[in-house]
Design a protein around this motif. Structure first.
Motif, PDB file in Angstrom:
ATOM      1  N   TYR A   1       0.863  -1.186   0.000  1.00  0.00           N
ATOM      2  CA  TYR A   1       0.000   0.000   0.000  1.00  0.00           C
ATOM      3  C   TYR A   1       0.898   1.234   0.000  1.00  0.00           C
ATOM      4  N   ILE A   2       0.739   2.121  -0.993  1.00  0.00           N
ATOM      5  CA  ILE A   2       1.627   3.286  -1.097  1.00  0.00           C
ATOM      6  C   ILE A   2       0.918   4.613  -0.849  1.00  0.00           C
ATOM      7  N   GLY A   3      -0.387   4.582  -0.636  1.00  0.00           N
ATOM      8  CA  GLY A   3      -1.086   5.834  -0.348  1.00  0.00           C
ATOM      9  C   GLY A   3      -2.457   5.876  -0.991  1.00  0.00           C
ATOM     10  N   GLU A   4      -3.064   7.064  -0.931  1.00  0.00           N
ATOM     11  CA  GLU A   4      -4.397   7.254  -1.475  1.00  0.00           C
ATOM     12  C   GLU A   4      -4.404   8.419  -2.460  1.00  0.00           C
ATOM     13  N   VAL A   5      -5.330   8.371  -3.379  1.00  0.00           N
ATOM     14  CA  VAL A   5      -5.517   9.420  -4.382  1.00  0.00           C
ATOM     15  C   VAL A   5      -6.965   9.875  -4.307  1.00  0.00           C
ATOM     16  N   LYS A   6      -7.175  11.169  -4.134  1.00  0.00           N
ATOM     17  CA  LYS A   6      -8.534  11.694  -4.079  1.00  0.00           C
ATOM     18  C   LYS A   6      -9.053  11.903  -5.491  1.00  0.00           C
ATOM     19  N   VAL A   7     -10.255  11.394  -5.766  1.00  0.00           N
ATOM     20  CA  VAL A   7     -10.825  11.473  -7.104  1.00  0.00           C
ATOM     21  C   VAL A   7     -12.311  11.807  -7.023  1.00  0.00           C
ATOM     22  N   THR A   8     -12.839  12.250  -8.157  1.00  0.00           N
ATOM     23  CA  THR A   8     -14.282  12.393  -8.353  1.00  0.00           C
ATOM     24  C   THR A   8     -14.695  11.425  -9.449  1.00  0.00           C
ATOM     25  N   GLU A   9     -15.719  10.616  -9.163  1.00  0.00           N
ATOM     26  CA  GLU A   9     -16.202   9.626 -10.128  1.00  0.00           C
ATOM     27  C   GLU A   9     -17.683   9.867 -10.392  1.00  0.00           C
ATOM     28  N   VAL A  10     -18.062   9.811 -11.661  1.00  0.00           N
ATOM     29  CA  VAL A  10     -19.459  10.021 -12.052  1.00  0.00           C
ATOM     30  C   VAL A  10     -19.888   8.924 -13.014  1.00  0.00           C
ATOM     31  N   GLU A  11     -21.057   8.360 -12.749  1.00  0.00           N
ATOM     32  CA  GLU A  11     -21.715   7.458 -13.689  1.00  0.00           C
ATOM     33  C   GLU A  11     -23.031   8.120 -14.093  1.00  0.00           C
ATOM     34  N   MET A  12     -23.135   8.472 -15.367  1.00  0.00           N
ATOM     35  CA  MET A  12     -24.255   9.247 -15.885  1.00  0.00           C
ATOM     36  C   MET A  12     -25.228   8.343 -16.642  1.00  0.00           C
ATOM     37  N   LEU A  13     -26.493   8.432 -16.313  1.00  0.00           N
ATOM     38  CA  LEU A  13     -27.519   7.649 -16.992  1.00  0.00           C
ATOM     39  C   LEU A  13     -28.081   8.440 -18.173  1.00  0.00           C
ATOM     40  N   VAL A  14     -28.174   7.773 -19.315  1.00  0.00           N
ATOM     41  CA  VAL A  14     -28.626   8.426 -20.541  1.00  0.00           C
ATOM     42  C   VAL A  14     -29.712   7.573 -21.195  1.00  0.00           C
ATOM     43  N   PRO A  15     -30.916   8.105 -21.388  1.00  0.00           N
ATOM     44  CA  PRO A  15     -31.955   7.346 -22.096  1.00  0.00           C
ATOM     45  C   PRO A  15     -31.633   7.254 -23.581  1.00  0.00           C
ATOM     46  N   ALA A  16     -31.877   6.107 -24.168  1.00  0.00           N
ATOM     47  CA  ALA A  16     -31.579   5.904 -25.589  1.00  0.00           C
ATOM     48  C   ALA A  16     -32.660   5.033 -26.204  1.00  0.00           C
ATOM     49  N   THR A  17     -33.058   5.381 -27.410  1.00  0.00           N
ATOM     50  CA  THR A  17     -34.065   4.614 -28.144  1.00  0.00           C
ATOM     51  C   THR A  17     -33.367   3.623 -29.068  1.00  0.00           C
ATOM     52  N   VAL A  18     -33.734   2.354 -28.941  1.00  0.00           N
ATOM     53  CA  VAL A  18     -33.134   1.286 -29.742  1.00  0.00           C
ATOM     54  C   VAL A  18     -34.209   0.696 -30.648  1.00  0.00           C
ATOM     55  N   GLU A  19     -33.862   0.567 -31.931  1.00  0.00           N
ATOM     56  CA  GLU A  19     -34.810  -0.026 -32.875  1.00  0.00           C
ATOM     57  C   GLU A  19     -34.715  -1.548 -32.845  1.00  0.00           C
ATOM     58  N   LYS A  20     -35.883  -2.197 -32.695  1.00  0.00           N
ATOM     59  CA  LYS A  20     -35.964  -3.647 -32.689  1.00  0.00           C
ATOM     60  C   LYS A  20     -36.542  -4.133 -34.016  1.00  0.00           C
ATOM     61  N   GLU A  21     -36.836  -5.433 -34.089  1.00  0.00           N
ATOM     62  CA  GLU A  21     -37.396  -5.987 -35.315  1.00  0.00           C
ATOM     63  C   GLU A  21     -38.789  -5.421 -35.578  1.00  0.00           C
ATOM     64  N   ASN A  22     -39.158  -5.423 -36.851  1.00  0.00           N
ATOM     65  CA  ASN A  22     -40.466  -4.937 -37.311  1.00  0.00           C
ATOM     66  C   ASN A  22     -40.689  -3.457 -36.990  1.00  0.00           C
ATOM     67  N   GLY A  23     -39.567  -2.699 -36.929  1.00  0.00           N
ATOM     68  CA  GLY A  23     -39.693  -1.268 -36.704  1.00  0.00           C
ATOM     69  C   GLY A  23     -40.068  -0.880 -35.294  1.00  0.00           C
ATOM     70  N   ARG A  24     -40.124  -1.860 -34.392  1.00  0.00           N
ATOM     71  CA  ARG A  24     -40.490  -1.563 -33.010  1.00  0.00           C
ATOM     72  C   ARG A  24     -39.329  -0.855 -32.299  1.00  0.00           C
ATOM     73  N   LYS A  25     -39.659   0.153 -31.493  1.00  0.00           N
ATOM     74  CA  LYS A  25     -38.646   0.917 -30.772  1.00  0.00           C
ATOM     75  C   LYS A  25     -38.753   0.647 -29.279  1.00  0.00           C
ATOM     76  N   GLU A  26     -37.592   0.581 -28.651  1.00  0.00           N
ATOM     77  CA  GLU A  26     -37.546   0.280 -27.222  1.00  0.00           C
ATOM     78  C   GLU A  26     -36.647   1.293 -26.536  1.00  0.00           C
ATOM     79  N   LEU A  27     -37.076   1.773 -25.377  1.00  0.00           N
ATOM     80  CA  LEU A  27     -36.287   2.748 -24.625  1.00  0.00           C
ATOM     81  C   LEU A  27     -35.353   2.023 -23.664  1.00  0.00           C
ATOM     82  N   ASN A  28     -34.063   2.286 -23.796  1.00  0.00           N
ATOM     83  CA  ASN A  28     -33.050   1.672 -22.936  1.00  0.00           C
ATOM     84  C   ASN A  28     -32.309   2.734 -22.144  1.00  0.00           C
TER      85      ASN A  28
END
Length: 373
Positions: free
Chosen positions: A260-287
Motif C-alpha cells: 500500500y503506497i497511499g491514497e488518491v482523491k478522485v471524483t467519479e461520475v456514472e451518468m444515466l442516458v436514455p436511448a431509443t433502440v430499434e428492434k425488429e419490425n420497426g419496433r422501438k424500445e427505450l433503454n
C-alpha cells in the motif's frame, strides 16, 4: 525557441523575464506554496487533473510560478511530469473500494448507504463573504477548535468504505448493460500519439486531461441539442482510492503481497442516458445507457461533463461536432490549444510579408483593370 528576431535578442528576453518577476513581487508579498495548497483546493485539483500528475504540493508550486494562470500551471506541471521516470505500475484500482467522502444520486432519492452531501456549495447562495477580508490565523484556529467538537466533524471522520454502486441495482434488473472485464493494457496518450479511431482508454484519458472549461462547454452543447437528450447523474462520488503496487520480489504475486503506497482523491461520475433502440419490425424500445467520468481531486463539474462526452463520443456521428472524436479530443487539450494560440504572438514576419505582397499584387491588378476600362 527564443524571440531572436526582436531587436536586442537574448538581452531583451532576459529583461522581459525580470519584468515578469517584478510584476509578481512588486507588492512586496510572498505567496506561500503551503497557503496555495491549503486555500486553493479547487484550483489545485483542476491543475492536477489536467496535468495527469497527482501532487498537491507541485500543483501549488506551479500555480505560484504561473501567477494563478491555470493553463500555464498545467504546462509547467506536464513539462515536469515528462522528466520523471516510471518505476512502477500500480495494481488495478476498483472504484468500489473508494473511501467515500461525498456521494449523491440525482436519479434515486433512497440509495443503500444513503446520500452523503459531504463538502459542497451546491445548496448555498452564491454571495460574497466579506468577512473573509477580516479572517486571521487566530480566528481560523478558534473556528477549527469549535468545529472539531461538532457532530459535523464526527460525520466527516466516519468515511464509508465499499458502499454499493447505484448502477449495480439497475444491472441486476437487466435495465442497464454489464461492464465487461477489460484484460488488455490501456493505451497511454502520454507515450504514444493519439490516433483515430481512438480506443476507449485513449478517449477517457484525453477527457480527464482536458481543459475543464472546454470539456464543460462541449458537454453543455451536447445537452442543448448537439447529440442527446437530458442525462441524469446516476451516482457521483468523491473520495480516496487506495493505491497498491506489486512486491518487487513477487511482481505477479497475489494482492495480499502488494504494498500500500497511499491514497488518491478522485471524483467519479456514472451518468444515466436514455436511448431509443430499434428492434425488429420497426419496433422501438427505450433503454438506459451510461457514460463515465473520473478525474483527480474534487472536480465535479468536469467529471459530469466528461461522462456526458464519453457517451456522446460513443455514438460517433461525425456530422455532429460533439460526437466527432477528432473534433472533441484535439480541441479540449489546454496545452495544445493555448500553445497554438500563444504561438501567434511569435514573429511571423516572413510569412506575413508574403501575404502582404499577394494582397498588394491583387489590388494593383484590380486597379490596372479598372483604369484600362
Amino acid at each position: 525557441m527564443g524571440y531572436v528576431a526582436v531587436k536586442g535578442g537574448t538581452r531583451a528576453i532576459e529583461e522581459s523575464l525580470k519584468q515578469i518577476q517584478y510584476e509578481r513581487l512588486k507588492h512586496g508579498k510572498v505567496l506561500d506554496v503551503e497557503a496555495i495548497e491549503a486555500g486553493m483546493r479547487g484550483l489545485v485539483d483542476q491543475v492536477m487533473s489536467e496535468s495527469s500528475l497527482y501532487s498537491e504540493e507541485l500543483a501549488a508550486l506551479a500555480i505560484k510560478q504561473a501567477e494563478g494562470n491555470p493553463e500555464e500551471a498545467v504546462f509547467l506541471l506536464r513539462a515536469y511530469r515528462s522528466t520523471l521516470p516510471r518505476k512502477h505500475y500500480s495494481r488495478t484500482v476498483h472504484s468500489e473500494e473508494m473511501r467515500v467522502e461525498r456521494r449523491i444520486s440525482a436519479s434515486f432519492k433512497d440509495i443503500p448507504g444513503g446520500q452523503i452531501l459531504g463538502a459542497t456549495i451546491d445548496y448555498s447562495h452564491r454571495l460574497l463573504d466579506f468577512e473573509l477580508t477580516e479572517e486571521t490565523e487566530r480566528t481560523v484556529q478558534a473556528w477549527l477548535e469549535e468545529f472539531k467538537r461538532s457532530e459535523t466533524a464526527e460525520a466527516a471522520d466516519a468515511q464509508e468504505d465499499r458502499l454499493p454502486k447505484v448502477l449495480d441495482y439497475l444491472r441486476r434488473e437487466g435495465l442497464i448493460a454489464d461492464c465487461p472485464d477489460n484484460t488488455t493494457e490501456p493505451d497511454d496518450v502520454t507515450r504514444t500519439s493519439l490516433t483515430f479511431p481512438a480506443s476507449r482508454s485513449e478517449k477517457l484519458q484525453v477527457l480527464t486531461r482536458g481543459q475543464t472549461g472546454a470539456v464543460t462547454s462541449l458537454a453543455y452543447a451536447v445537452i442543448r441539442g448537439y447529440g442527446m437528450v437530458h442525462p441524469t447523474v446516476g451516482e457521483l462520488r468523491v473520495g480516496q482510492f487506495p493505491v497498491y503496487v506489486d512486491s518487487p520480489l513477487q511482481p505477479n504475486g497475489d494482492e495480499d503481497d502488494a504494498y500500500y503506497i497511499g491514497e488518491v482523491k478522485v471524483t467519479e461520475v456514472e451518468m444515466l442516458v436514455p436511448a431509443t433502440v430499434e428492434k425488429e419490425n420497426g419496433r422501438k424500445e427505450l433503454n438506459l445507457e451510461f457514460g463515465y467520468g473520473l478525474c483527480f481531486g474534487q472536480n465535479e463539474t468536469k467529471a459530469i461533463a466528461m461522462s456526458i462526452l464519453d457517451k456522446s463520443l460513443e455514438r460517433g456521428d461525425n456530422s455532429i461536432p460533439t460526437q466527432n472524436e477528432e473534433f472533441v479530443l484535439f480541441h479540449i487539450d489546454s496545452v495544445e490549444s493555448t500553445g497554438f494560440i500563444s504561438h501567434l504572438k511569435m514573429p511571423h514576419y516572413v510569412t506575413f510579408q508574403s501575404k502582404l505582397n499577394d494582397v498588394r499584387k491583387t489590388r494593383k491588378g484590380q486597379t490596372e483593370e479598372a483604369e484600362g476600362e
